[in-house]
Design a protein around this motif. Structure first.
Motif, mmCIF file in Angstrom:
data_model
loop_
_atom_site.group_PDB
_atom_site.id
_atom_site.type_symbol
_atom_site.label_atom_id
_atom_site.label_comp_id
_atom_site.label_asym_id
_atom_site.label_seq_id
_atom_site.Cartn_x
_atom_site.Cartn_y
_atom_site.Cartn_z
ATOM 1 N N ALA A 19 0.802 -1.223 0.000
ATOM 2 C CA ALA A 19 0.000 0.000 0.000
ATOM 3 C C ALA A 19 0.838 1.278 0.000
ATOM 4 C CB ALA A 19 -0.932 0.005 1.212
ATOM 5 N N THR A 20 2.141 1.169 0.284
ATOM 6 C CA THR A 20 2.970 2.369 0.427
ATOM 7 C C THR A 20 4.038 2.498 -0.662
ATOM 8 O OG1 THR A 20 4.456 1.187 1.946
ATOM 9 C CG2 THR A 20 2.649 2.452 2.927
ATOM 10 N N THR A 21 3.842 1.810 -1.761
ATOM 11 C CA THR A 21 4.870 1.842 -2.814
ATOM 12 C C THR A 21 5.087 3.244 -3.366
ATOM 13 O OG1 THR A 21 3.137 1.177 -4.375
ATOM 14 C CG2 THR A 21 4.576 -0.565 -3.520
ATOM 15 N N ASP A 22 4.092 4.127 -3.273
ATOM 16 C CA ASP A 22 4.223 5.494 -3.784
ATOM 17 C C ASP A 22 4.596 6.491 -2.699
ATOM 18 O OD1 ASP A 22 3.541 4.660 -6.357
ATOM 19 O OD2 ASP A 22 1.394 4.879 -5.955
ATOM 20 N N ASP A 23 4.813 6.026 -1.485
ATOM 21 C CA ASP A 23 5.174 6.897 -0.359
ATOM 22 C C ASP A 23 6.502 6.388 0.213
ATOM 23 O OD1 ASP A 23 5.486 8.175 2.093
ATOM 24 O OD2 ASP A 23 3.333 8.221 2.513
ATOM 25 N N VAL A 24 7.588 6.992 -0.224
ATOM 26 C CA VAL A 24 8.924 6.489 0.102
ATOM 27 C C VAL A 24 9.158 6.420 1.608
ATOM 28 C CG1 VAL A 24 11.397 6.922 -0.124
ATOM 29 C CG2 VAL A 24 9.875 7.302 -2.070
ATOM 30 N N THR A 25 8.755 7.463 2.332
ATOM 31 C CA THR A 25 8.996 7.503 3.772
ATOM 32 C C THR A 25 8.225 6.417 4.502
ATOM 33 O OG1 THR A 25 9.389 9.889 3.685
ATOM 34 C CG2 THR A 25 8.894 8.936 5.846
ATOM 35 N N ALA A 26 6.931 6.319 4.198
ATOM 36 C CA ALA A 26 6.106 5.298 4.849
ATOM 37 C C ALA A 26 6.583 3.900 4.476
ATOM 38 C CB ALA A 26 4.642 5.476 4.456
ATOM 39 N N HIS A 27 6.934 3.713 3.216
ATOM 40 C CA HIS A 27 7.392 2.403 2.761
ATOM 41 C C HIS A 27 8.662 1.987 3.508
ATOM 42 C CE1 HIS A 27 7.439 -0.915 -0.110
ATOM 43 N NE2 HIS A 27 8.748 -0.739 -0.219
ATOM 44 N N GLN A 28 9.562 2.930 3.717
ATOM 45 C CA GLN A 28 10.808 2.615 4.408
ATOM 46 C C GLN A 28 10.554 2.205 5.854
ATOM 47 O OE1 GLN A 28 13.855 2.393 2.873
ATOM 48 N NE2 GLN A 28 14.450 1.428 4.817
ATOM 49 N N THR A 29 9.521 2.788 6.462
ATOM 50 C CA THR A 29 9.151 2.395 7.829
ATOM 51 C C THR A 29 8.865 0.905 7.902
ATOM 52 O OG1 THR A 29 8.232 4.572 8.322
ATOM 53 C CG2 THR A 29 7.465 2.738 9.678
ATOM 54 N N TYR A 30 8.145 0.387 6.910
ATOM 55 C CA TYR A 30 7.785 -1.031 6.921
ATOM 56 C C TYR A 30 8.941 -1.918 6.471
ATOM 57 C CZ TYR A 30 3.262 0.994 7.772
ATOM 58 O OH TYR A 30 2.237 1.718 8.329
ATOM 59 N N VAL A 31 9.800 -1.400 5.611
ATOM 60 C CA VAL A 31 11.015 -2.127 5.266
ATOM 61 C C VAL A 31 11.877 -2.294 6.519
ATOM 62 C CG1 VAL A 31 13.203 -2.005 3.990
ATOM 63 C CG2 VAL A 31 11.044 -1.455 2.839
ATOM 64 N N ASN A 32 11.983 -1.216 7.301
ATOM 65 C CA ASN A 32 12.759 -1.286 8.544
ATOM 66 C C ASN A 32 12.179 -2.319 9.499
ATOM 67 O OD1 ASN A 32 14.385 0.755 7.570
ATOM 68 N ND2 ASN A 32 13.420 2.373 8.771
ATOM 69 N N LEU A 33 10.846 -2.369 9.593
ATOM 70 C CA LEU A 33 10.191 -3.343 10.464
ATOM 71 C C LEU A 33 10.506 -4.762 10.004
ATOM 72 C CD1 LEU A 33 8.281 -4.239 12.701
ATOM 73 C CD2 LEU A 33 6.347 -3.731 11.182
ATOM 74 N N ALA A 34 10.470 -4.993 8.697
ATOM 75 C CA ALA A 34 10.787 -6.321 8.165
ATOM 76 C C ALA A 34 12.234 -6.700 8.478
ATOM 77 C CB ALA A 34 10.538 -6.354 6.662
ATOM 78 N N GLN A 35 13.140 -5.763 8.293
ATOM 79 C CA GLN A 35 14.552 -6.039 8.575
ATOM 80 C C GLN A 35 14.784 -6.291 10.063
ATOM 81 O OE1 GLN A 35 16.252 -2.501 6.816
ATOM 82 N NE2 GLN A 35 16.511 -3.467 4.803
ATOM 83 N N ASP A 36 14.103 -5.515 10.914
ATOM 84 C CA ASP A 36 14.210 -5.736 12.361
ATOM 85 C C ASP A 36 13.681 -7.116 12.734
ATOM 86 O OD1 ASP A 36 15.311 -3.242 12.802
ATOM 87 O OD2 ASP A 36 13.428 -2.304 13.413
ATOM 88 N N ALA A 37 12.588 -7.522 12.092
ATOM 89 C CA ALA A 37 12.005 -8.830 12.383
ATOM 90 C C ALA A 37 12.983 -9.955 12.033
ATOM 91 C CB ALA A 37 10.696 -9.003 11.611
#
Length: 376
Positions: free
Chosen positions: A206-224
């Protein structure tokens, strides 16, 4: 951790974890909440019903059995509350299931998170272990540590830690030590249940067009990935640890939809012995991501949740077998297994089917496995 050839865990037919709570246990919990019975009286009802469903699983021919999660109200919160540094509060919001509202309990940090040697789940495990004959394994289920750094549960981490990474390291250590204690008590099969990946499927897409929001979830995945692989490191070789990737399960409703494509690379990095994946309807997408999730690991088994635990209707055996054959185009058949897509009662309310229908679902899982793999 174990290899596929040593123990064949996860088994070709396996149980995810939770089972429908019988009326007697629901009544006892209500009476305890009202102060009509004490904790010891509640435990006696819980243990009697646990003994009954363990025997039922054994009679069905399951090679691994659970306590149905009868020692808890929520699939995740009761365990989290038992960790040192985790408290209980009223979220004042229902979790956003489609068409149904949950209770509003939640967990939060009240100090540094740590292993609790007196966690109540240890006593429950020991009782469960006492019920199981030789040749049958106890399967212990607990929530993934990712469930503690989601849904506002760790918003105040900075009150106790200098950095976010320091908090994650303590969380991984608390889980590692908890799992080791289960091992010391005799556990050889443990599963971390996790809705975070399904949550991330919806958010990353859902956040592919919102770089900042998308990075938040990428960070969560990496933390996981970091926390999970850290807690799994240096566990005993004869301990099997799996995960169940859950899309939400409350009164036969769900939380998340979407293909595994968006998280397949992350799932492929996880050092689990097996992954239970929900595939009971079109919301899960195709089997194409299985190849990335399996990651060409000869010792990893993917358990396909092709039989729904949400509804009583039994799936057609030949249709299920055809779906397994389709999945085997992505992952060798030897590295596949089958289960229901989730447990039957992630919370004490349970899904909308009867106990007899629940057992029929598990019987169907075994039947399909027997026909496809000759149930090795």
């Amino acid at each position: 951790m174990t290899t596929l050839t040593e123990t064949q865990i996860p088994f070709r037919y396996d149980v995810v974890g939770s089972l429908l709570r019988p009326a007697s246990l629901k009544q006892a919990r209500a009476e305890f909440a009202q102060g009509a019975i004490d904790a010891e009286q509640l435990k006696q009802v819980q243990r009697a019903e646990t003994k009954r469903v363990v025997q039922k699983q054994i009679d069905l021919g399951l090679k691994a059995v659970t306590d149905g999660e009868f020692n808890r109200s929520w699939w995740h919160l009761d365990f989290l509350w038992g960790l040192t540094g985790v408290g209980h509060y009223d979220y004042q919001q229902s979790y956003k299931f489609h068409g149904s509202k949950t209770r509003t309990d939640n967990a939060d940090l009240v100090g540094k998170v740590a292993f609790n040697p007196n966690h109540p789940f240890f006593e429950s495990f020991q009782y469960l272990q006492s019920l199981v004959p030789a040749g049958v394994l106890v399967k212990q289920t607990i929530p993934s540590p990712t469930m503690l750094f989601r849904d506002n549960r760790s918003d105040n981490w900075h009150e106790f830690y200098p950095t976010w990474d320091a908090y994650l390291d303590d969380l991984a250590k608390a889980y590692h030590e908890t799992i080791l204690h289960f091992y010391e008590l005799g556990c050889r099969y443990l599963q971390l249940d996790d809705t975070t990946w399904a949550f991330l499927i919806s958010k990353l897409n859902a956040t592919t067009d919102d770089v900042t929001a998308h990075q938040t979830y990428v960070n969560l995945a990496q933390d996981a990935v970091h926390v999970i692989n850290t807690l799994l490191k240096d566990l005993p070789d004869d301990l099997t640890v799996t995960t169940h990737i859950c899309r939400g399960n409350f009164k036969s409703t769900y939380l998340f939809s979407g293909s595994y494509d968006d998280v397949a690379d992350y799932l492929g990095e996880l050092n689990y012995d097996g992954l239970f994946l929900e595939y009971d309807n079109e919301r899960a997408g195709s089997f194409t991501p299985l190849a990335k999730i399996w990651h060409h690991d000869a010792h990893k088994r993917l358990v396909l949740g092709l039989i729904t635990s949400k509804f009583p209707e039994l799936e057609d055996v030949e249709t299920v077998k055809a779906r397994i054959a389709d999945a085997a185009k992505q992952v060798p058949l030897a590295n596949l297994a089958i289960s229901t897509q989730c447990g039957f009662a992630s919370t004490e309310e349970g899904n909308i089917l009867t106990e007899d229908q629940q057992w029929a679902k598990l019987r169907l899982v075994k039947q399909v496995a027997d026909e496809v793999w000759d149930a090795d």
